[in-house]
Design an enzyme around this catalytic site. Structure first.
Site, PDB file in Angstrom:
ATOM      1  N   SER A 195      59.475  51.301  56.204  1.00  0.00           N
ATOM      2  CA  SER A 195      58.626  51.887  55.162  1.00  0.00           C
ATOM      3  C   SER A 195      57.962  50.837  54.281  1.00  0.00           C
ATOM      4  CB  SER A 195      59.461  52.817  54.284  1.00  0.00           C
ATOM      5  OG  SER A 195      60.649  52.145  53.862  1.00  0.00           O
ATOM      6  N   THR A 221      59.444  53.435  49.712  1.00  0.00           N
ATOM      7  CA  THR A 221      58.808  52.319  49.000  1.00  0.00           C
ATOM      8  C   THR A 221      59.835  51.561  48.192  1.00  0.00           C
ATOM      9  OG1 THR A 221      56.696  53.444  48.781  1.00  0.00           O
ATOM     10  CG2 THR A 221      57.232  51.867  47.055  1.00  0.00           C
ATOM     11  N   THR A 281      54.718  48.883  49.761  1.00  0.00           N
ATOM     12  CA  THR A 281      54.990  49.976  50.692  1.00  0.00           C
ATOM     13  C   THR A 281      54.073  49.956  51.911  1.00  0.00           C
ATOM     14  OG1 THR A 281      55.269  52.391  50.783  1.00  0.00           O
ATOM     15  CG2 THR A 281      53.324  51.585  49.638  1.00  0.00           C
ATOM     16  N   ARG A 338      44.128  56.095  54.094  1.00  0.00           N
ATOM     17  CA  ARG A 338      44.858  56.698  52.970  1.00  0.00           C
ATOM     18  C   ARG A 338      45.537  55.606  52.120  1.00  0.00           C
ATOM     19  NH1 ARG A 338      50.414  56.824  50.895  1.00  0.00           N
ATOM     20  NH2 ARG A 338      50.701  58.795  49.826  1.00  0.00           N
ATOM     21  N   VAL A 339      45.391  55.715  50.823  1.00  0.00           N
ATOM     22  CA  VAL A 339      46.071  54.826  49.878  1.00  0.00           C
ATOM     23  C   VAL A 339      46.926  55.701  48.972  1.00  0.00           C
ATOM     24  CG1 VAL A 339      45.699  53.298  47.885  1.00  0.00           C
ATOM     25  CG2 VAL A 339      44.291  53.029  49.938  1.00  0.00           C
ATOM     26  N   GLY A 340      48.138  55.265  48.707  1.00  0.00           N
ATOM     27  CA  GLY A 340      49.046  56.061  47.883  1.00  0.00           C
ATOM     28  C   GLY A 340      49.113  55.575  46.455  1.00  0.00           C
ATOM     29  N   ASP A 341      50.211  55.909  45.807  1.00  0.00           N
ATOM     30  CA  ASP A 341      50.398  55.590  44.387  1.00  0.00           C
ATOM     31  C   ASP A 341      50.796  54.130  44.148  1.00  0.00           C
ATOM     32  OD1 ASP A 341      52.817  56.375  45.792  1.00  0.00           O
ATOM     33  OD2 ASP A 341      53.847  56.073  43.889  1.00  0.00           O
ATOM     34  N   THR A 351      58.717  56.278  43.758  1.00  0.00           N
ATOM     35  CA  THR A 351      58.736  56.382  45.215  1.00  0.00           C
ATOM     36  C   THR A 351      58.728  57.868  45.572  1.00  0.00           C
ATOM     37  OG1 THR A 351      59.952  55.841  47.251  1.00  0.00           O
ATOM     38  CG2 THR A 351      61.275  56.163  45.271  1.00  0.00           C
ATOM     39  N   GLY A 352      58.237  58.159  46.752  1.00  0.00           N
ATOM     40  CA  GLY A 352      58.123  59.557  47.154  1.00  0.00           C
ATOM     41  C   GLY A 352      56.673  59.886  47.453  1.00  0.00           C
ATOM     42  N   GLY A 356      53.208  60.024  47.104  1.00  0.00           N
ATOM     43  CA  GLY A 356      52.300  59.340  46.192  1.00  0.00           C
ATOM     44  C   GLY A 356      51.228  60.227  45.614  1.00  0.00           C
TER      45      GLY A 356
HETATM   46  N1  ASP Z   1      54.955  56.472  47.325  1.00  0.00           N
HETATM   47  C1  ASP Z   1      54.594  56.027  48.644  1.00  0.00           C
HETATM   48  C2  ASP Z   1      53.252  56.537  49.020  1.00  0.00           C
HETATM   49  O1  ASP Z   1      52.967  57.675  48.758  1.00  0.00           O
HETATM   50  C3  ASP Z   1      55.551  56.473  49.682  1.00  0.00           C
HETATM   51  C4  ASP Z   1      56.911  55.924  49.511  1.00  0.00           C
HETATM   52  O2  ASP Z   1      57.508  56.003  48.445  1.00  0.00           O
HETATM   53  O3  ASP Z   1      57.383  55.354  50.496  1.00  0.00           O
HETATM   54  O4  ASP Z   1      52.513  55.792  49.616  1.00  0.00           O
END
Ligand code: ASP
Length: 340
Positions: free
Chosen positions: A99, A200, A218, A228-231, A251-252, A254
């Site tokens: 991850s 993450t 992450t 795609r880009v996350g948080d 984490t989780g 995003g």
């Molecule tokens: N927060 C991350 C994302 O959405 C995912 C993760 O926590 O692994 O990209």
């Protein structure tokens, strides 16, 4: 509406990491004796009133190994910024962590794309998003912070910047990440939505001077849409530090963290007097109130305040986080969370 599915694979991974790490203090025996779940006993405001300095806190069991590297820096009176960078690099380089960094699960087209951010005690920050082929995106994020007038570089531009600054272009795939992608392709018909990957690493550190920094890195959600880009690279979403107050990381899923700017919110809640634990809990509650379906998604936060208290909270109690302090050594906690 998108249907995020929770993920057993990630939990299995956590279990493997648990076996690998040491100094893990299990409270399950005590919990068994008292016939209440261990997480509640262990993680409810675990550090209330403590003054932990220095301190490292990071997400998930893989944070245990990362904490050790960060702690070495802090023990030499190093800067929290150096500690968090060195710490999360360990996770980025671990091919068994699917991850983060090398060996991350790819997007649905088979590309490994990485996001990372870093923030120091002066409010400086740097980030990279949608970066490919570079083993340590956190160090590129730091270079963005220190060598450019910008906060974030993305995609091809981020890669060019990394190469110009001495990073090597490499294939980050591993046999395991390829195998995961092949399996996913068989069963998911190119359907990108699914939370197969939510581990993450977010890390916060307080150094012996009391200064706070944070890092977050992450591979993002596995089998996501390409692009795609996350948080994690979004300052205020996946990571935020205000050296007067404290820091927070997430984490989780995003998308939920971005919609509610969770880490910034937590720091502001601490500014208004909440403890790290209370602030993380309020951020989770806010997400559940504002975002339909958030209660069924994995959303987790860690936080520290300037006094050296720490806390965490999540939508459920499946989240574990690692904390290194002088008093307790390197300890894995199970986070409190909303019951379900
Ligand atoms: N927060 C991350 C994302 O959405 C995912 C993760 O926590 O692994 O990209």
């Amino acid at each position: 509406m998108f249907n995020f599915k929770s993920n057993l694979e990630s939990e299995n991974k956590n279990n493997t990491m648990k076996r690998k790490t040491f100094l893990i203090r299990s409270f399950s025996t005590l919990a068994g004796m008292l016939a209440v779940p261990a997480p509640n006993l262990l993680a409810h405001n675990p550090s209330q009133g403590q003054k932990n300095k220095p301190l490292v806190i990071s997400t998930w069991p893989h944070g245990m190994e990362a904490n050790i590297a960060a702690w070495e820096v802090l023990m030499q009176n190093g800067r929290a910024l150096d500690a968090v960078e060195k710490g999360v690099r360990v996770t980025e380089l671990d091919p068994d962590v699917t991850s983060v960094g090398v060996g991350s699960n790819p997007d649905r087209d088979g590309n490994i794309t990485l996001d990372a951010s870093i923030m120091d005690e002066h409010g400086n920050c740097g980030a990279v998003a949608f970066l490919q082929h570079i083993k340590n995106p956190i160090s590129v994020a730091r270079e963005v912070m220190e060598k450019t007038p910008h906060v974030m570089l993305a995609g091809e531009g981020a890669l060019q910047f990394a190469l110009a600054n001495g990073f090597k272009k490499e294939d980050l795939h591993t046999d395991l990440s390829r195998q995961h992608w092949e399996e996913w392709k068989k069963s998911h018909e190119y359907e990108p939505i699914g939370l197969n990957n939510h581990d993450t690493i977010s890390m916060l550190a307080i150094d012996s001077k009391g200064d706070i920094s944070g890092a977050c890195t992450t591979g993002g959600l596995a089998f996501k849409y390409h692009g795609r880009v996350g948080d994690s690279p979004i300052i205020g979403a996946g990571l935020y530090v205000d050296n007067e107050i404290g820091g927070a990381g997430g984490t989780g899923v995003g998308e939920v963290v971005m919609k509610t700017l969770g880490s910034f919110l937590i720091v502001e809640l601490m500014r208004n007097g909440l403890s790290p634990y209370e602030a993380c809990r309020e951020a989770v509650m806010r997400a559940m109130k504002k975002i339909p379906g958030a209660e069924d998604l994995p959303i987790y936060y860690i936080a520290v305040n300037k006094q050296g208290e720490f806390g965490a909270y999540g939508t459920n109690r499946k989240f574990e986080y690692a904390v290194y302090t002088e008093n307790k050594g390197n300890t894995l906690y199970r986070s409190d969370g909303v019951l379900h």
